[in-house]
Design a protein around this motif. Structure first.
Motif, PDB file in Angstrom:
ATOM      1  N   GLY A 196       0.806  -1.221   0.000  1.00  0.00           N
ATOM      2  CA  GLY A 196       0.000   0.000   0.000  1.00  0.00           C
ATOM      3  C   GLY A 196       0.836   1.266   0.000  1.00  0.00           C
ATOM      4  O   GLY A 196       0.604   2.181  -0.797  1.00  0.00           O
ATOM      5  N   ARG A 197       1.841   1.343   0.883  1.00  0.00           N
ATOM      6  CA  ARG A 197       2.664   2.552   0.959  1.00  0.00           C
ATOM      7  C   ARG A 197       3.540   2.699  -0.295  1.00  0.00           C
ATOM      8  O   ARG A 197       3.737   3.812  -0.784  1.00  0.00           O
ATOM      9  N   LEU A 198       4.065   1.593  -0.818  1.00  0.00           N
ATOM     10  CA  LEU A 198       4.892   1.683  -2.031  1.00  0.00           C
ATOM     11  C   LEU A 198       4.070   2.202  -3.200  1.00  0.00           C
ATOM     12  O   LEU A 198       4.533   3.047  -3.983  1.00  0.00           O
ATOM     13  N   LEU A 199       2.838   1.739  -3.325  1.00  0.00           N
ATOM     14  CA  LEU A 199       1.970   2.206  -4.404  1.00  0.00           C
ATOM     15  C   LEU A 199       1.681   3.699  -4.247  1.00  0.00           C
ATOM     16  O   LEU A 199       1.631   4.440  -5.240  1.00  0.00           O
ATOM     17  N   ASP A 200       1.528   4.164  -3.038  1.00  0.00           N
ATOM     18  CA  ASP A 200       1.322   5.586  -2.768  1.00  0.00           C
ATOM     19  C   ASP A 200       2.524   6.396  -3.252  1.00  0.00           C
ATOM     20  O   ASP A 200       2.380   7.440  -3.916  1.00  0.00           O
ATOM     21  N   LEU A 201       3.740   5.922  -2.955  1.00  0.00           N
ATOM     22  CA  LEU A 201       4.959   6.606  -3.389  1.00  0.00           C
ATOM     23  C   LEU A 201       5.086   6.589  -4.910  1.00  0.00           C
ATOM     24  O   LEU A 201       5.539   7.569  -5.527  1.00  0.00           O
ATOM     25  N   MET A 202       4.671   5.482  -5.529  1.00  0.00           N
ATOM     26  CA  MET A 202       4.712   5.390  -7.000  1.00  0.00           C
ATOM     27  C   MET A 202       3.760   6.403  -7.617  1.00  0.00           C
ATOM     28  O   MET A 202       4.086   7.063  -8.602  1.00  0.00           O
TER      29      MET A 202
END
Length: 579
Positions: A131-137
């Motif tokens: 979830g957090r990685l997708l937010d950063l992407m």
């Protein structure tokens, strides 16, 4: 068995792991490390939690990092914040002697701005929750175009938690030429779909057999009546004086209730569930990790990512709905080559589920015998004696106090001192078990007789036992039956033992209230069906459907002769199930 050096681990990493106490590789490390050090090798590794997976993928990916290139070159995806932090810490330990190598944990619940700043300064390994990685992407603050190795740790857990779409979006952004390693304890359908879409002829490495349970773990079940489950839990905890365990419950409510009861009864326990804030979760988990807590009562979701190596027991306060959850639960003990015990406190209806789990993990459960109060007290006392034998005495610190202590106790001989010390420590426990009833374990035959009502059952002294023509198939359970009596009968009624069957039930009330209860309850109906309450017979109470039909018929005729229409009541707003 090969050494880490023979597997190809480079000198700086070798030095770091030797300082950490790594002597020889575990089976999963011996299989995975040489393969990942090669090129264009996709791997599916099926191994239980606690088998040394982090070092298996961590050592080779760190060794292949080009430190001069400050761009993310390796990506580790994992299901929870706690596991993310644990993996990042381990990777930092392994890379202690690789200058300037940077590992960044990326997870929700912490400042995204600080994570963005660190990414801008340059990192080599990103350990992330989806979830957090997708937010950063989406914010265009992380570049995955230079990723050479992707590791999915506890892949089955990520799918169970609903991260499938996020994983697909992330994997679509990494280069097609990257290596991919997928770690999983089980092999559900979703894993097969990912391997088919994103992996190129992966090598499958299986430590043990697929979905097989860790052989270092004993699987024990105690079959008890529902009303005895908590008492059984207390006995199990008392029987293992040095227990360090997670107790798994199905719901948040049950988790909190069991934790509260344990705390009230003097146990070193706390709860972990989804209604806690992140700060509360961190506080509880830290207490548990440093062993300030002996018992952690948790839901499956809340315990995900809790990485503790020294658990002596996992206790299932009832079996989970799916076998994969049981596999993950039991895998939290017996880690790193140690032994562990997985205990399940079951009801007779879970007998079939036990057999299904046995088939999947290829391992038989042991049927536990509930320890007696005498056995528990003996175990606790000998544990105390063992601690006294092994305690370290600081002679210098206590030297000046000892003369006064000797004078104070000089009128007691050695035997008296020992007796008083033991009594001081254990009077409460001895008194509890002296008066406690022994817990009856249930076998299939006796439970079947009980359900059919063929077993003789006398009412408790001072009580009368009643038959009622509603059972569990009608949605009637203990709390609904109590509510029903209170709604139908004016005033306070003391209710004793309740035995719920499938199509009818039995309950006990005080003798002085018996006739009033029978008269009042027979004037009501539930969802259009008349309530039939009659005093139960000591012999042959409830000989199947014919006996129940005759009782109902007699009662209905009595109602038809009576004046007035019966009142309507309900229990739990549940409708009777239709055949």
């Amino acid at each position: 068995m090969k050494t880490f050096e023979e597997l190809g681990v480079a000198a700086p990493i070798l030095k770091a792991i030797q300082e950490l106490g790594y002597v020889s590789p575990m089976p999963v490390q011996e299989e995975v490390i040489p393969y990942l050090l090669g090129q264009d090798n996709d791997v599916i590794a099926l191994a239980q939690t606690g088998t040394g997976k982090t070092a298996a993928f961590g050592l080779p990916i760190l060794q292949k990092i080009e430190v001069e290139d400050y761009q993310p070159q390796a990506l580790v995806l994992c299901p929870t914040r706690e596991l993310c932090l644990q993996i990042a810490d381990d990777l930092n330990d392994y890379s202690k002697y690789i200058d300037h190598l940077r590992v960044l944990p990326v997870y929700g619940g912490s400042s995204i701005e600080s994570q963005i700043k660190t990414l801008k300064r340059g990192v080599h390994v990103v350990v992330a929750t989806p979830g957090r990685l997708l937010d950063l992407m989406n914010r265009k603050t992380v570049d995955l175009s230079h990723i050479r190795n992707v590791i999915m740790d506890e892949a089955d857990e990520m799918l169970n938690m609903g991260f499938t779409d996020s994983i697909n979006a992330i994997l679509a952004e990494v280069p097609a030429s990257r290596n991919m390693l997928l770690f999983s304890a089980t092999m559900p359908q979703g894993i097969a779909a990912i391997t088919k879409q994103y992996m190129n002829h992966p090598k499958e490495i299986v430590i043990g057999n697929k979905n097989e349970g860790n052989k270092n773990i004993r699987d024990i079940y105690f079959m008890v009546r529902a009303q005895d489950k908590y008492l059984a839990l207390k006995r199990i905890a008392d029987f293992y004086p040095n227990i360090y365990a997670i107790i798994f419950c199905r719901t948040r409510k049950e988790t909190q209730e069991i934790a509260d009861k344990l705390i009230q009864d003097g146990y070193n326990a706390d709860s972990l569930h989804g209604e806690l804030s992140q700060a509360q979760r961190d506080y509880v988990m830290q207490k548990f990790r440093i062993k300030n807590l002996q018992l952690l009562v948790a839901t499956d979701v809340a315990a995900r990512g809790l990485d503790v190596d020294d658990l002596t027991h996992v206790i299932n306060y009832g079996l989970p709905d799916d076998i994969e959850s049981y596999t993950h639960r039991r895998g939290r003990t017996g880690r790193a080559g140690k032994t562990g015990i997985s205990i399940s406190i079951c009801h007779i209806r879970e007998k079939g589920k036990i057999k299904e789990i046995e088939r999947v993990i290829n391992k038989k459960f042991e049927k536990g015998v509930m320890p007696s109060g005498k056995e528990i007290c003996a175990k606790q006392l000998f544990n105390l004696v063992d601690q006294i034998e092994k305690v370290k005495v600081n002679e210098e610190e206590i030297a000046e106090l000892m003369p006064q202590i000797y004078r104070k106790l000089e009128w007691l001989d050695k035997e008296d001192i020992i007796k008083r010390m033991v009594s001081l420590e254990f009077n409460r426990m001895i008194d509890y078990y002296k008066d406690a009833d022994e817990i009856e374990t249930v076998d299939e035959k006796s439970s079947r007789k009980d359900r059919e009502g063929g077993r003789k059952r006398k009412a408790e002294e001072g009580f009368v036992r009643f038959f009622i023509n509603f059972g569990k198939t009608d949605g009637l359970y203990t709390n609904q039956l109590i509510d029903l009596v209170n709604k139908c009968v004016p005033g306070k009624v003391r209710i004793g033992r309740i035995d719920l069957m499938e199509k009818f039930s039995f309950f006990e009330v005080e003798e002085k209230e018996a006739r009033r209860v029978e008269k009042c309850m027979n004037n009501f109906e539930v969802d259009g069906r008349r309530i039939v309450v009659e005093e139960a017979q000591e012999k042959g109470e409830g000989k199947g459907k014919e006996k129940e039909r005759k009782r109902r018929s007699t009662a209905q005729k009595r109602f038809e002769r009576a004046n007035g229409k019966p009142g309507k009541q309900s229990f739990g707003d549940k409708k009777r199930k239709k055949k």
